[in-house]
Design a protein around this motif. Sequence first.
Motif, PDB file in Angstrom:
ATOM      1  N   GLY A 167       0.524  -1.037  -0.063  1.00 57.04           N
ATOM      2  CA  GLY A 167       0.105   0.069   0.119  1.00 57.04           C
ATOM      3  C   GLY A 167       1.301   1.078   0.042  1.00 57.04           C
ATOM      4  N   ILE A 168      -0.002   2.306  -0.166  1.00 58.68           N
ATOM      5  CA  ILE A 168       0.726   3.585  -0.200  1.00 58.68           C
ATOM      6  C   ILE A 168       1.747   4.033   0.917  1.00 58.68           C
ATOM      7  CG2 ILE A 168      -1.104   4.920   1.173  1.00 58.68           C
ATOM      8  CD1 ILE A 168      -0.965   7.387  -0.955  1.00 58.68           C
ATOM      9  N   ARG A 169       1.605   3.436   2.523  1.00 55.24           N
ATOM     10  CA  ARG A 169       2.666   3.867   3.270  1.00 55.24           C
ATOM     11  C   ARG A 169       3.331   2.777   3.181  1.00 55.24           C
ATOM     12  NH1 ARG A 169      -1.828   6.463   4.308  1.00 55.24           N
ATOM     13  NH2 ARG A 169      -1.269   8.665   4.970  1.00 55.24           N
ATOM     14  N   SER A 170       3.815   2.161   2.363  1.00 58.24           N
ATOM     15  CA  SER A 170       4.621   1.091   2.369  1.00 58.24           C
ATOM     16  C   SER A 170       6.053   0.885   3.309  1.00 58.24           C
ATOM     17  CB  SER A 170       4.927   0.302   0.664  1.00 58.24           C
ATOM     18  OG  SER A 170       5.681  -0.258   0.531  1.00 58.24           O
ATOM     19  N   THR A 171       6.340  -0.317   4.335  1.00 60.57           N
ATOM     20  CA  THR A 171       7.563  -0.468   4.512  1.00 60.57           C
ATOM     21  C   THR A 171       8.296  -1.209   3.672  1.00 60.57           C
ATOM     22  OG1 THR A 171       6.287  -1.196   6.777  1.00 60.57           O
ATOM     23  CG2 THR A 171       8.681  -2.115   6.589  1.00 60.57           C
ATOM     24  N   ALA A 180      13.184   7.260  -0.405  1.00 63.51           N
ATOM     25  CA  ALA A 180      11.497   7.182  -1.154  1.00 63.51           C
ATOM     26  C   ALA A 180      10.943   7.868  -0.403  1.00 63.51           C
ATOM     27  CB  ALA A 180      11.175   5.351  -1.089  1.00 63.51           C
ATOM     28  N   PRO A 181      10.199   8.842  -1.350  1.00 58.04           N
ATOM     29  CA  PRO A 181       9.253   9.922  -0.590  1.00 58.04           C
ATOM     30  C   PRO A 181       7.970   8.617   0.412  1.00 58.04           C
ATOM     31  CG  PRO A 181       8.949   9.371  -3.319  1.00 58.04           C
ATOM     32  CD  PRO A 181      10.356   8.560  -2.912  1.00 58.04           C
ATOM     33  N   ALA A 182       6.986   9.875   0.319  1.00 57.68           N
ATOM     34  CA  ALA A 182       6.231   9.523   1.232  1.00 57.68           C
ATOM     35  C   ALA A 182       4.647  10.112  -0.345  1.00 57.68           C
ATOM     36  CB  ALA A 182       5.834  10.615   2.385  1.00 57.68           C
ATOM     37  N   PRO A 183       3.633   9.106   0.891  1.00 65.15           N
ATOM     38  CA  PRO A 183       2.272   9.970  -0.342  1.00 65.15           C
ATOM     39  C   PRO A 183       2.350  11.769  -0.938  1.00 65.15           C
ATOM     40  CG  PRO A 183       1.998   8.036   1.389  1.00 65.15           C
ATOM     41  CD  PRO A 183       3.529   8.898   1.197  1.00 65.15           C
ATOM     42  N   GLU A 184       2.321  12.696  -1.520  1.00 64.10           N
ATOM     43  CA  GLU A 184       1.757  13.381  -0.964  1.00 64.10           C
ATOM     44  C   GLU A 184       0.234  13.996  -1.498  1.00 64.10           C
ATOM     45  OE1 GLU A 184       3.586  15.881  -4.978  1.00 64.10           O
ATOM     46  OE2 GLU A 184       1.272  15.171  -5.428  1.00 64.10           O
ATOM     47  N   TYR A 185      -0.017  14.451   0.354  1.00 61.64           N
ATOM     48  CA  TYR A 185      -1.436  15.240   0.189  1.00 61.64           C
ATOM     49  C   TYR A 185      -1.722  15.812  -0.702  1.00 61.64           C
ATOM     50  CZ  TYR A 185      -4.903  17.437   2.493  1.00 61.64           C
ATOM     51  OH  TYR A 185      -6.282  18.449   2.770  1.00 61.64           O
ATOM     52  N   GLY A 186      -2.793  16.123  -1.187  1.00 63.66           N
ATOM     53  CA  GLY A 186      -3.566  16.251  -2.730  1.00 63.66           C
ATOM     54  C   GLY A 186      -4.762  17.598  -2.033  1.00 63.66           C
ATOM     55  N   GLY A 187      -4.463  18.116  -0.783  1.00 64.96           N
ATOM     56  CA  GLY A 187      -5.402  19.304  -0.925  1.00 64.96           C
ATOM     57  C   GLY A 187      -6.545  18.694  -0.120  1.00 64.96           C
ATOM     58  N   VAL A 188      -7.567  17.477   0.033  1.00 64.57           N
ATOM     59  CA  VAL A 188      -8.885  17.282  -0.053  1.00 64.57           C
ATOM     60  C   VAL A 188      -8.490  16.624   1.454  1.00 64.57           C
ATOM     61  CG1 VAL A 188     -10.812  17.039  -0.615  1.00 64.57           C
ATOM     62  CG2 VAL A 188      -9.169  18.274  -2.329  1.00 64.57           C
ATOM     63  N   LEU A 189      -9.967  16.286   1.700  1.00 68.31           N
ATOM     64  CA  LEU A 189     -10.320  15.504   2.854  1.00 68.31           C
ATOM     65  C   LEU A 189     -11.597  14.415   2.725  1.00 68.31           C
ATOM     66  CD1 LEU A 189     -10.250  16.860   6.510  1.00 68.31           C
ATOM     67  CD2 LEU A 189      -8.076  14.865   5.519  1.00 68.31           C
ATOM     68  N   SER A 190     -11.214  13.040   1.905  1.00 69.40           N
ATOM     69  CA  SER A 190     -12.292  12.749   1.269  1.00 69.40           C
ATOM     70  C   SER A 190     -12.742  11.573   1.549  1.00 69.40           C
ATOM     71  CB  SER A 190     -11.790  11.842   0.189  1.00 69.40           C
ATOM     72  OG  SER A 190     -12.847  10.502  -0.838  1.00 69.40           O
ATOM     73  N   MET A 291       1.393   8.706  -4.250  1.00 71.74           N
ATOM     74  CA  MET A 291       2.177   8.243  -4.719  1.00 71.74           C
ATOM     75  C   MET A 291       2.820   9.595  -5.677  1.00 71.74           C
ATOM     76  SD  MET A 291       3.525   6.862  -2.155  1.00 71.74           S
ATOM     77  CE  MET A 291       5.791   7.640  -2.618  1.00 71.74           C
ATOM     78  N   PRO A 292       4.131  10.357  -5.386  1.00 69.76           N
ATOM     79  CA  PRO A 292       4.588  11.541  -6.203  1.00 69.76           C
ATOM     80  C   PRO A 292       5.594  10.197  -7.641  1.00 69.76           C
ATOM     81  CG  PRO A 292       5.491  11.255  -4.184  1.00 69.76           C
ATOM     82  CD  PRO A 292       4.416  10.344  -4.600  1.00 69.76           C
ATOM     83  N   SER A 293       6.355  10.628  -7.806  1.00 66.74           N
ATOM     84  CA  SER A 293       7.563   9.397  -8.974  1.00 66.74           C
ATOM     85  C   SER A 293       8.404   9.247  -7.745  1.00 66.74           C
ATOM     86  CB  SER A 293       7.947  10.509  -9.787  1.00 66.74           C
ATOM     87  OG  SER A 293       8.944   9.585 -10.688  1.00 66.74           O
ATOM     88  N   VAL A 294       8.695   7.802  -7.990  1.00 67.76           N
ATOM     89  CA  VAL A 294       9.038   6.571  -6.740  1.00 67.76           C
ATOM     90  C   VAL A 294      10.240   6.267  -7.761  1.00 67.76           C
ATOM     91  CG1 VAL A 294       9.709   4.523  -5.653  1.00 67.76           C
ATOM     92  CG2 VAL A 294       7.587   5.548  -5.263  1.00 67.76           C
TER      93      VAL A 294
END
Length: 409
Positions: A167-171, A180-190, A291-294
Motif C-alpha cells: 500500500g501507499i504507506r509501504s514498508t 523514498a518519497p512519502a505519499p503526497e497530500y492532494g489538498g482535500v479530505l475525502s 504517490m509522486p514519482s518513486v
Amino acid sequence: MNVSNGKGSHVAGVRTALVIGGGVAGPVTALALRKAGITATVHEAYPTAADGIGAWLGLAPNGQAALATVGADAVVRAAGQPVPGVVMADGAGNHFSRFDGFPGLPATMMMPRDRLFRALTDHAVAEGVRFVYGKRLVDAVETADGVTAHFADGSSATADLLIGADGIRSTVRTVIDAQAPAPEYGGVLSLGGYATVADDLRAELKVEPGVTYFAFGRAFMGYWRGPDGQLIWFGGLPTDNPPNQAELARVPAAEWLGRLRELYAGHFPGERLLRHTDPESLMVVGQMERMPSVPHWHRGRMVLVGDSVHAPSSSSGQGASLAIESAIELGRCLRDLPTYGEAFAAYEALRRPRVEAVGMNAAAANKVKAGKSAPPAPSAPEEMFRALHFHRIDWEERVEETLRRMGGV
C-alpha cells in the motif's frame, strides 16, 4: 528449472516469493506468479482478511481485463454493481457531457473496497495461494540466495524474491530506498456516504441507474444510484492542514457532516444529498493522497507493485485497475526473462510511463477539488477514457516482443 504454461521457463533459480500485503495487488500478484510457475505466499498485517476497510471504488474495463488473465474477472464482477455511464455536470445542475461506455467493453464495476479484497482473496485461496495473517513487516534482509522478511511478532520468512504490495504507506518501499518519497497530500479530505431519498427527490435529481455523475464547481461531488435505491456519494473538504487518521477518528461524524453541509450550501445536488445523509452512514476516508514519482521501484531481490509504488489517488478512478495491471505485468516479466534483475527492469519500463501519466492527471484533478485551480474546459469523455479502458496486457506474448514493439523501452 520449472516450466510455466508451455510458454518457457521462469527466471532461473526463482521458485518462491513473499508477497507483503493482502489488499488488491497482493492476491493478484500471487496468482500471476503462480501462473508463471513461482509459488508465492501472501503475508498480511491485519489479523484476518480485511473487512470494513475503505469506501467504494470503481474497477474499470482495463482492470477487469487484467483480472481475466488469472481467472478472477467473473468473481469480481459478481461482487460489484455495473455502472457504465458517466455524466459531467456543474454545481448548478447543468449537464455538459455524457458517456455510456465503449461498445464491446464491460461496464465499470462499483463496489466497496473490502468486498473487492474479499473476492480476490477467496479466489486466490481457491487457486491454492497461501495467506498468513498478523504479519506486519518491519524489515527485510537480502542474502546471496534469498531474502528474509522480519515481522513485528518476531517471526520471519525466507524466499527467493520479496514483492511489496503493502500500500501507499509501504514498508517495503523504505527498505528498498530509505530516501523514498512519502505519499503526497492532494489538498482535500475525502468523505462519502449514503443519501436515502424519496422518489420525488430522486426524480428531481434525475439519477439514472447505471450512471455516475460528477458535479464540479466551488465544491466537487460524485454520486450514483446504488442497487438498493440509495444514492451513494463522495466528496471532499479542502484544507491545507489535514488531520491525521487518529485526529480524524476523534471528530464526531455529525461534525463532519455539518462542515460538509456548510461547504455544499447552494450546490446541486450536494446540498440535497447531504440533507438526506445520516451521520451513521458517513464514511470519513481521510486525506486524498497520491504517490509522486518513486525513483527506485526495485533493489536486488525486492520489487514494488500497486499503490506502494504508483498510487494515483482516487481522483483517477484507476487505482485498483492499475495495481492489477502491474501485478500481471510483473508475473509476465518474471516468466520470460533470464534473471530477476532483468525482469524487474522490464516491468518498470513497461509500467512507469502509464502509471505516472495517470498519476499526474489525478494530481491536476485534486487541485480542482481543492479549489486551487479552475475546472478544465469540457472534453469528450470518450477521449478521456479511451487510452485507459482499452489498455491490455497480452499474457501470451513474450515480454521481449512487447519491448521491441515499444521501441526498445
